[in-house]
Design a protein around this motif. Sequence first.
Motif, mmCIF file in Angstrom:
data_model
loop_
_atom_site.group_PDB
_atom_site.id
_atom_site.type_symbol
_atom_site.label_atom_id
_atom_site.label_comp_id
_atom_site.label_asym_id
_atom_site.label_seq_id
_atom_site.Cartn_x
_atom_site.Cartn_y
_atom_site.Cartn_z
ATOM 1 N N ALA A 1 -22.464 -51.334 -18.016
ATOM 2 C CA ALA A 1 -23.137 -50.817 -16.836
ATOM 3 C C ALA A 1 -22.772 -49.359 -16.612
ATOM 4 O O ALA A 1 -23.625 -48.518 -16.335
ATOM 5 C CB ALA A 1 -22.770 -51.648 -15.615
ATOM 6 N N LEU B 1 -28.150 -42.427 -17.424
ATOM 7 C CA LEU B 1 -29.188 -42.064 -16.465
ATOM 8 C C LEU B 1 -28.885 -40.721 -15.823
ATOM 9 O O LEU B 1 -29.746 -39.888 -15.646
ATOM 10 C CB LEU B 1 -29.292 -43.131 -15.372
ATOM 11 C CG LEU B 1 -29.964 -44.419 -15.806
ATOM 12 C CD1 LEU B 1 -29.784 -45.471 -14.734
ATOM 13 C CD2 LEU B 1 -31.426 -44.182 -16.092
ATOM 14 N N VAL C 1 -27.959 -54.495 -13.056
ATOM 15 C CA VAL C 1 -26.774 -53.849 -12.504
ATOM 16 C C VAL C 1 -27.093 -52.404 -12.103
ATOM 17 O O VAL C 1 -26.786 -51.963 -10.993
ATOM 18 C CB VAL C 1 -25.609 -53.880 -13.515
ATOM 19 C CG1 VAL C 1 -24.483 -52.960 -13.055
ATOM 20 C CG2 VAL C 1 -25.097 -55.293 -13.672
ATOM 21 N N ALA C 2 -27.789 -51.670 -12.990
ATOM 22 C CA ALA C 2 -28.015 -50.252 -12.741
ATOM 23 C C ALA C 2 -29.006 -50.015 -11.607
ATOM 24 O O ALA C 2 -28.863 -49.069 -10.846
ATOM 25 C CB ALA C 2 -28.510 -49.572 -14.021
ATOM 26 N N PHE C 3 -30.019 -50.875 -11.493
ATOM 27 C CA PHE C 3 -31.079 -50.585 -10.530
ATOM 28 C C PHE C 3 -31.062 -51.493 -9.301
ATOM 29 O O PHE C 3 -31.823 -51.271 -8.376
ATOM 30 C CB PHE C 3 -32.446 -50.664 -11.208
ATOM 31 C CG PHE C 3 -32.657 -49.550 -12.198
ATOM 32 C CD1 PHE C 3 -32.910 -48.266 -11.758
ATOM 33 C CD2 PHE C 3 -32.563 -49.788 -13.557
ATOM 34 C CE1 PHE C 3 -33.078 -47.235 -12.654
ATOM 35 C CE2 PHE C 3 -32.740 -48.762 -14.464
ATOM 36 C CZ PHE C 3 -32.994 -47.477 -14.019
ATOM 37 N N VAL D 1 -25.344 -46.195 -16.427
ATOM 38 C CA VAL D 1 -25.424 -45.271 -15.301
ATOM 39 C C VAL D 1 -25.167 -43.852 -15.773
ATOM 40 O O VAL D 1 -25.836 -42.898 -15.384
ATOM 41 C CB VAL D 1 -24.427 -45.678 -14.200
ATOM 42 C CG1 VAL D 1 -24.396 -44.636 -13.102
ATOM 43 C CG2 VAL D 1 -24.818 -47.024 -13.625
ATOM 44 N N LEU E 1 -29.435 -57.737 -17.764
ATOM 45 C CA LEU E 1 -28.242 -57.575 -16.943
ATOM 46 C C LEU E 1 -27.972 -56.094 -16.663
ATOM 47 O O LEU E 1 -27.654 -55.714 -15.538
ATOM 48 C CB LEU E 1 -27.051 -58.190 -17.692
ATOM 49 C CG LEU E 1 -25.931 -58.716 -16.820
ATOM 50 C CD1 LEU E 1 -26.443 -59.801 -15.911
ATOM 51 C CD2 LEU E 1 -24.797 -59.240 -17.694
ATOM 52 N N LEU E 2 -28.149 -55.270 -17.700
ATOM 53 C CA LEU E 2 -27.936 -53.836 -17.545
ATOM 54 C C LEU E 2 -28.890 -53.259 -16.504
ATOM 55 O O LEU E 2 -28.491 -52.541 -15.588
ATOM 56 C CB LEU E 2 -28.180 -53.126 -18.882
ATOM 57 C CG LEU E 2 -26.999 -53.022 -19.817
ATOM 58 C CD1 LEU E 2 -27.365 -52.171 -21.024
ATOM 59 C CD2 LEU E 2 -25.807 -52.413 -19.088
#
Lengths: 429, 326
Positions: free
Chosen positions: A16, A23, B49-51, A20, B45-46
């Motif tokens: 994760a 991004l 989690v990120a959004f 992030v 899952l990614l």
Amino acid sequence: MNKHSMRRLVAVGAAAALAVGALAGCSSGSTAGSGKVTLTWWNNATADPLKGLWQDVAKEFEKTHPDVTVKVTGYQNEDLQKTLIPNALRSNTPPDLFQAWGGGELKDQVAAGYLKDISSQIKPQLTAIGSAASGWQIGGKTYGLPFQYGIEGFWYNKDLFSKAGITAAPTTLTELNDDVTKLKGAGITPIAVGAGDKWPAAHWWYNFALKDCSPAVLKSAQAKHVFTDKCFVQAGTDLQKFIATSPFQDGFLATPAQQGAGSSAGLVANGKAAMELMGQWDPGVMSSLTDDKKVPSFLGWFNFPGIPGSAGDPTAALGGGDGFACSVKAPPECVQLLQYIVSVDVQKRFGASGAGLPVTKGSESSITDPNLAAVLKGKADASYVQLWLDTTYGPTVGGAMNDGIVNLFAGKGTPQDIVKGMTDAAATE
Amino acid sequence: MTSTITAGSAVSAGPAPSPSFPARRRGSSLGRKRIEIALFAGPALLVYVAFVLVPVVLAAVYSFYKWNGYGPIQDFIGLENYRRALSDPVFLSAIGHNLFVVVLSLVVQGPIAIGIALLLNRKLRGRTFFRVIIFIPYVLSEVIAGLSWKLLLQPDGPFDSFLRSIGLGSLKHLWLADSNIVLWTVFAILTWKYVGFAIILFLAGLQSVPAELEEAGRIDGASWWQIQRYITLPLLGPTIRIWAFLSIIGSLQLFDMVWVVTGGGPAGATTTMASYMVQYGFQRNQLGFGSAVAVILFIISLVFALLYQRFVLRRDLQGSLTRGVG
């Protein structure tokens, strides 16, 4: 939790974090290597003539500065102001040169350290522009320059006025009230207002405040966000009395300002209402709402009338402008481009295009459009020009003020509520 | 956690990939299972989690600060944003407007949709045509539909002319400008827009009602009404409960139609929690306060969703979502 699921959790967390990070990594720099410079320029010109003019200006600048590439993009005004620029500033990837409307918003951006202080580089330009630039100055320093500045007033239908037996535009509130009575007597809707969009209704209160409050009171309110002077309540009381004479069209609370023939601009353009209070852009908006797509020939213009016996200056005018500011990260060429934009040559072409009122001295003669010429004369006749109050006070106080005013229009609030809303909002800043 | 383990064991219980290497299979099966889980669940899952999770947590953090969106976040004010939101009459009335739409959606849209679905489930000339017609509003983009209604409902606009032309001119109102009417107007537009979706859901649900039961009922002498009342409707229960769930969540988070048609106005008469959030958070540059409003909206929706799943959907979801919880 066993060791197994623990490891899985760690793996998920790491993945994760990676995502992030990826991004957040989408950023771009403005300077490329080997002395070449790319300037990004965001403005609100989505249609000609202004869109074409800015593109020409960018090309000319590239020609005189061979190492510079200018990437110019036009965005829809509200998207640009409320979403695109704030987000670009927040994410630390701002365009180099971008639209700046001055006032409270600029103040917030300066406080956060986003804008370049250009005071030392634009002294001659500042002299040529004069007091119109004050909206882009904070604490004596200049952070941007306007390229246009217009004022608002009543756009009225001369034919309907003479039909109602009105021979001259009103100069006092009493005369305006008389004219409203005459128009109603002739079966004509006197005034259109697009209160559905909030700000057109709010501008009525701004004008009452402008004519009820002394310049000194407005100035100190602007600096301190303190609205204790009783002239602010008086503005609401005067507006309330005016609304009580029912001068507006049916259903004005939901009327949009500029969308469709049923909007306030559409009503005036199509002869269904005699006048509306609006900025210098109104003839252009009206032309898009008539059948023949032309600016109505019956249009006339007059400034908001003075209020006899009040502290306000009867010849003051309310207005606003468009300007540009450089990001603090922008290369020095940004300021040079800004200097070029406000040069007499470019300003004259801007005026001749009919897109707005230029600000640099010496460019006034370029205005040929009769409607813009009327506004230009109004601006010259005004003792001083006050920036739109919502722009001046910034989005927080400005938003509360506009909502309070719309409530007054809806009969759901008092003049005191408007001032209280502004004071409460100022306390949360 | 339960679901991933179930998925894993289901995979390994499947047909053996290759019988010729029994020794290697046992050693690699655990690793292979992990790779499979990672491959199937990883991307989703990614993204989740990120959004979803990260923004929710960030919003919760922002909500404790006074922050205009510019510069560093440093002005910690504790629960002040929450206190301010919950003591603001405009926000409280916004919650009221949401509840108004929730209740009216269930009470009005539900019966209309069930009725039309039952009707369209009968053998009827032009049935497919009606099904398509009814579904069209749902397919239209929200903004286009909203703008169209906004223009249609202008004072003396096309809708009023229509009323006059069919002799109902006396029904003319200031549909969007009268703050006593506007919420009903918005609700009517929402019904027009979403009833088609409910009907399609119910029609799909009706397909799973066994024809044998109806036949048996008919043989025993039940009328059409009795069959609907005692056989079809009870068997449609799960679909109705899922629709109600979607409808309530949608009503609680109502934003786009309101924003386009009325902007929350006039004078706050149609403000919803979400439109209040956008107005105060973004338009007034108070991202901390807006975040607090977002968190309140999130908590209301979450609490409702959990309670609904626990008590109403319990039987419908048995063996899927609620296993191990309920």
